[in-house]
Design a protein around this motif. Structure first.
Motif, PDB file in Angstrom:
ATOM      1  N   ARG A   1      52.550 133.504  59.587  1.00  8.83           N
ATOM      2  CA  ARG A   1      53.838 133.406  60.296  1.00  8.83           C
ATOM      3  C   ARG A   1      53.733 133.607  61.810  1.00  8.83           C
ATOM      4  O   ARG A   1      54.371 132.865  62.574  1.00  8.83           O
ATOM      5  CB  ARG A   1      54.840 134.398  59.691  1.00  8.83           C
ATOM      6  N   PRO A   2      52.949 134.574  62.307  1.00 10.48           N
ATOM      7  CA  PRO A   2      52.877 134.726  63.766  1.00 10.48           C
ATOM      8  C   PRO A   2      52.318 133.493  64.473  1.00 10.48           C
ATOM      9  O   PRO A   2      52.825 133.099  65.534  1.00 10.48           O
ATOM     10  CB  PRO A   2      51.969 135.945  63.950  1.00 10.48           C
ATOM     11  N   LEU A   3      51.284 132.863  63.900  1.00 16.75           N
ATOM     12  CA  LEU A   3      50.733 131.661  64.522  1.00 16.75           C
ATOM     13  C   LEU A   3      51.697 130.482  64.396  1.00 16.75           C
ATOM     14  O   LEU A   3      51.790 129.649  65.302  1.00 16.75           O
ATOM     15  CB  LEU A   3      49.388 131.306  63.906  1.00 16.75           C
ATOM     16  N   THR A   4      52.427 130.414  63.298  1.00 18.25           N
ATOM     17  CA  THR A   4      53.429 129.357  63.159  1.00 18.25           C
ATOM     18  C   THR A   4      54.516 129.531  64.204  1.00 18.25           C
ATOM     19  O   THR A   4      54.994 128.549  64.798  1.00 18.25           O
ATOM     20  CB  THR A   4      54.021 129.354  61.746  1.00 18.25           C
ATOM     21  N   ARG A   5      54.893 130.770  64.480  1.00 18.88           N
ATOM     22  CA  ARG A   5      55.867 131.034  65.537  1.00 18.88           C
ATOM     23  C   ARG A   5      55.314 130.595  66.891  1.00 18.88           C
ATOM     24  O   ARG A   5      56.058 130.088  67.739  1.00 18.88           O
ATOM     25  CB  ARG A   5      56.222 132.534  65.545  1.00 18.88           C
ATOM     26  N   THR A   6      54.015 130.746  67.108  1.00 18.17           N
ATOM     27  CA  THR A   6      53.394 130.264  68.339  1.00 18.17           C
ATOM     28  C   THR A   6      53.605 128.758  68.488  1.00 18.17           C
ATOM     29  O   THR A   6      53.917 128.265  69.580  1.00 18.17           O
ATOM     30  CB  THR A   6      51.887 130.590  68.336  1.00 18.17           C
TER      31      THR A   6
END
Length: 265
Positions: free
Chosen positions: A147-152
């Motif tokens: 999720r954090p990289l997808t938010r990036t």
């Protein structure tokens, strides 16, 4: 009687910088470009790769991998490739907003310094440009990342004027597991997104997650233009070569409607 004129067969060398664990970009981009040969039989392609070490899609490994891309650009310019593709979307996006422009300029400089100047396409920049080419201001997307990289990715696209209305992070940390994800699942996953107001759908915001075989099915199911990072990369590579960006079976972007779309300034 006048003899018919024949165009000379031309071969273009396609170079790709790929993560060491990527097994998809060297299948999907060649598949797209080879399908184009059914329409333009006097233009062909050969494919050449250089690899950067990466096994898990984490910020630490992505940063270390990106630092290795200069070496890869030089190696590929030894082969005098005609265009060079940086085949890791999230590695570019995780380095900061707008970083694809700096990466393209730096890697092109490395090829020029080595006596084999070649245009550089990044999958991150190609996705941005492909969506702008479609006139897509609002999208939905699927990504295999945590999720954090997808938010990036979502934030990066937002900075480029593309609003992500909805998205799904499949949270697959191992890059080989990303490649093993069944593309037949993607249309159904996309259908679960809130896509009604979207201008386009990104079926795979990752060049490792296979999606090419599902692009046209998803377009029929959703009634929207559907792209992937790989499709956008192939489109921009063709335009960087000043070739018509058209290929059957790869969705609306490569349908011929945008065959002569200008490159980003």
């Amino acid at each position: 009687m006048t003899s018919p004129t024949h165009r000379t067969f031309r071969t273009f060398r396609i170079g790709q910088i790929v993560p060491s664990s990527n097994v998809t970009m060297e299948t999907e981009v060649p598949a797209i470009l080879r399908s184009r040969q059914s329409l333009v039989p006097d233009e062909g392609f050969t494919f050449h790769s250089s690899r950067m070490r990466m096994t898990h899609v984490t910020p630490e490994q992505l940063k270390a991998m990106d630092a290795d891309s200069d070496r890869c650009a030089v190696e590929l310019s030894d082969a005098r490739v005609d265009v060079l593709g940086y085949a890791c979307l999230v590695a570019i996006m995780s380095m900061g907003l707008g970083y694809h422009r700096a990466a393209q300029e730096r890697l092109h400089l490395r090829t020029a310094e080595n006596g084999g100047p070649a245009p550089v396409v990044t999958s991150a920049g190609a996705l941005v440009h492909g969506l702008h080419t479609l006139g897509a201001r609002k999208i939905v997307l699927l990504a295999p990342y945590m999720r954090p990289l997808t938010r990036t990715v979502v934030d990066y696209l937002g900075h480029e004027g593309i609003e992500v209305l909805d998205h799904t992070a499949l949270e697959i940390p191992d890059n080989l597991d990303v490649a093993a994800h069944d593309p037949a699942r993607l249309p159904g996953l996309a259908r679960a997104l809130e896509y009604a107001e979207a201008d386009a759908v990104v079926l795979s915001a990752c060049v490792q997650m296979p999606s090419l075989t599902a692009i046209e099915e998803a377009e029929q199911l959703l009634g929207k233009p559907v792209v992937s990072a790989a499709v956008c990369t192939a489109h921009q590579m063709l335009r960087a070569l000043d070739l018509e960006a058209v290929a059957p079976g790869a969705g609306h972007l490569l349908s011929g409607a945008y065959a002569r779309a200008p490159l980003p300034q």
